[in-house]
Design an enzyme around this catalytic site. Structure first.
Site, PDB file in Angstrom:
ATOM      1  CB  SER A   6      -0.935   0.002   1.216  1.00 32.51           C
ATOM      2  OG  SER A   6      -1.785  -1.120   1.202  1.00 32.51           O
ATOM      3  CG  HIS A  66      -2.302   3.724   3.498  1.00 37.25           C
ATOM      4  ND1 HIS A  66      -3.647   3.455   3.283  1.00 37.25           N
ATOM      5  CD2 HIS A  66      -1.674   2.520   3.445  1.00 37.25           C
ATOM      6  CE1 HIS A  66      -3.815   2.163   3.103  1.00 37.25           C
ATOM      7  NE2 HIS A  66      -2.637   1.574   3.210  1.00 37.25           N
TER       8      HIS A  66
END
Length: 255
Positions: free
Chosen positions: A127, A178
């Site tokens: 991610s 993230h």
């Protein structure tokens, strides 16, 4: 820009880095969760990121989490995102710069987690690198408007905003990876987009409504099948070699 209308074979030929990354995702998912008795559990343990273990010298854990995932949906979602949003950048940047940007943003996200994250946490997933690609797009939208049109700008910004919101809403998400993956992508974007003009390396897209005949289509298809066989054989050989090296030299040191 984000609409995929290639055939499976043409996608593989056009976007080799993305294809390789997705294959790696699938391979390690199958190994870890379908064949835990063949070293899958050990690979998962060795590949997860953890600040305490990194501080003890296991520095590979800054890189390996980029290629591993916590389950089928985790792997499928990241692979789908890569297939959907990666090709435009691989086409514009070229394979080397695209792969360098992907790995750099993923590593930077994990480095930030090392300094700011919870030492008790074990983390894995691509991610951070995926959000790194989004960061490059955000920079294009805000600064390099010549590289992306308005429609795609609106689409990517909507995706980014939703992604950030879901990062804070969903439990178990590595928020630092993230957010700092996104920031890392925006930071390196001025470097990797230098001297790049719109449609600089864009490949022409075949219109499925066009009618035409390529007299060399069958020879090209035969060559592609031959290369694909070589890729499969080479991939299996690499897997066997990797498993042998891990089981012979690395795993015994853990016991």
């Amino acid at each position: 820009m984000f609409i995929r209308n290639e055939s499976f074979s043409s996608f593989i030929q056009s976007y080799k880095v993305i294809t390789a990354l997705v294959i790696i995702h699938i391979f390690f998912y199958i190994w870890m969760y379908w064949f835990p008795f063949l070293g899958g559990l050990e690979i998962r343990w060795l590949g997860m990121g953890n600040n305490i273990l990194i501080s003890q010298g296991e520095y590979w854990r800054i890189v390996t989490p980029i290629f591993l995932h916590g389950g089928l949906m985790h792997m499928a979602f990241n692979s789908f995102s890569l297939v959907l949003f990666g090709p435009a950048l691989e086409s514009m940047l070229g394979r080397v710069k695209f792969l360098s940007a992907y790995l750099a943003t993923g590593i930077m996200a994990n480095v930030v987690f090392y300094f700011l994250g919870d030492d008790r946490t074990f983390h894995l997933g691509a991610s951070g690198a995926i959000f790194g690609l989004f960061g490059v797009y955000v920079y294009m939208v805000l600064v390099r408007k010549d590289l992306i049109d308005q429609t795609n700008s609106q689409l990517i910004m909507t995706i980014v905003v939703l992604g950030v919101i879901m990062t804070f809403i969903n439990p178990g998400i590595n928020i630092l990876a993230h957010i700092f993956g996104l920031i890392s992508g925006a930071v390196i974007a001025p470097i990797i987009l230098t001297n790049l003009r719109r449609n600089h390396q864009q490949r022409p897209v075949h219109d499925p409504d066009d009618i035409g005949f390529d007299p060399n289509r069958w020879s090209k298809r035969a060559k592609f099948k031959k290369r694909l066989i070589y890729y499969i054989i080479g991939g299996f050989a690499a897997m066997i070699l990797f498993f042998y090296l891990v089981s012979t030299f690395l795993l015994p040191t853990l016991y």
